[in-house]
Write a protein that holds these residues in place. Sequence first.
Motif, PDB file in Angstrom:
ATOM      1  N   SER A 102       0.909  -1.031   0.413  1.00 27.71           N
ATOM      2  CA  SER A 102       0.202   0.263   0.077  1.00 27.71           C
ATOM      3  C   SER A 102       0.581   1.017   0.117  1.00 27.71           C
ATOM      4  O   SER A 102       2.040   1.144  -0.011  1.00 27.71           O
ATOM      5  N   ALA A 129       0.640   3.429   2.605  1.00 26.92           N
ATOM      6  CA  ALA A 129       0.753   3.482   3.272  1.00 26.92           C
ATOM      7  C   ALA A 129       2.208   3.327   4.219  1.00 26.92           C
ATOM      8  O   ALA A 129       2.405   3.969   4.329  1.00 26.92           O
ATOM      9  N   THR A 130       2.443   1.968   3.893  1.00 30.31           N
ATOM     10  CA  THR A 130       3.056   1.222   3.226  1.00 30.31           C
ATOM     11  C   THR A 130       4.850   1.628   3.046  1.00 30.31           C
ATOM     12  O   THR A 130       5.642   1.158   3.666  1.00 30.31           O
ATOM     13  N   ASN A 154       4.798   4.520   2.830  1.00 26.81           N
ATOM     14  CA  ASN A 154       5.789   5.880   3.049  1.00 26.81           C
ATOM     15  C   ASN A 154       6.432   5.657   4.521  1.00 26.81           C
ATOM     16  O   ASN A 154       7.306   6.218   5.435  1.00 26.81           O
TER      17      ASN A 154
END
Length: 289
Positions: free
Chosen positions: A145, A147-148, A150
Amino acid sequence: MLIGVETITFAGGFSGIPRYLKSMLEEMVQLASDDEFIIYAPLPIDIRLPGDNWRIKIIQSLSRHATLSTQFIMPDILAKDKVDVFWAQPANLPLFLKHRCLRVLTLHDLVPYIAPETMSLRAFIQTRLLLKRVANVADIVVCVSEATANLAQRYLNIDNDKIRVVKEAASPSFKPLPREQARAVVKEKFNIAQDYLIFVSTVEPRKEHLTLFRAISRVPESPLLVLVGGRGWRSQEIFKEIERLEKAGVVRYLGWVDDEDLCALYSAARLSVYPSRYEGFGLPVLEAM
């Protein structure tokens, strides 16, 4: 091209990362039909993949001493087999190699940094010691993802140029069923006829089962809560509460179920809930949608 695939997580059953890995392999052996795959497994595994361009190689030491075997035994095996690309899940990637081999790492989450209290001490120490190192020696880091990705840059200092975001997907079997059809299946297979909420997750502290139980206790006439998923780490206290609530008729624990039945359970549910403290992706949310 010869592609080696690490499957140490298969020793723990087919949920979470093993589920992801199995689904990816089913697609990869077809998409890369001109390439060959060696699946390095810690134990004999019952896995059926299409085609004939793959084989399983059992490395028994991976089941007993996974971390040591990954670092000190796998480099010799990869060199002997002349593997061109080695794909691993964290933190099962060799830091040093004995031949030229592209290393690919899939990064599912940053639990050791975001929610370390939800890990066993041994897993926390091993992962914190290795994850940053293996992520930085990998040629490609696949993140499930944005998010992962980042968080990986923030905590692991990975070069952005080698990060690839490859988002997860629900299995093709997860399609909405007509509600009455789904309810009939659920009644026949699980003897559940009333409205219910569903929570699909391994039973462990990070998934916040106990928080969900407390929340439901405050809702007058809450529907039945149906729990699907295997037994995880430090789950004794959670299962004590599950047993108490089952006796009270508030909860039904089904354990692991196959995708066909899970599709019916999702389709017949009044609501799907997912109170997990932290996820790198959260595949059950997508399956429910």
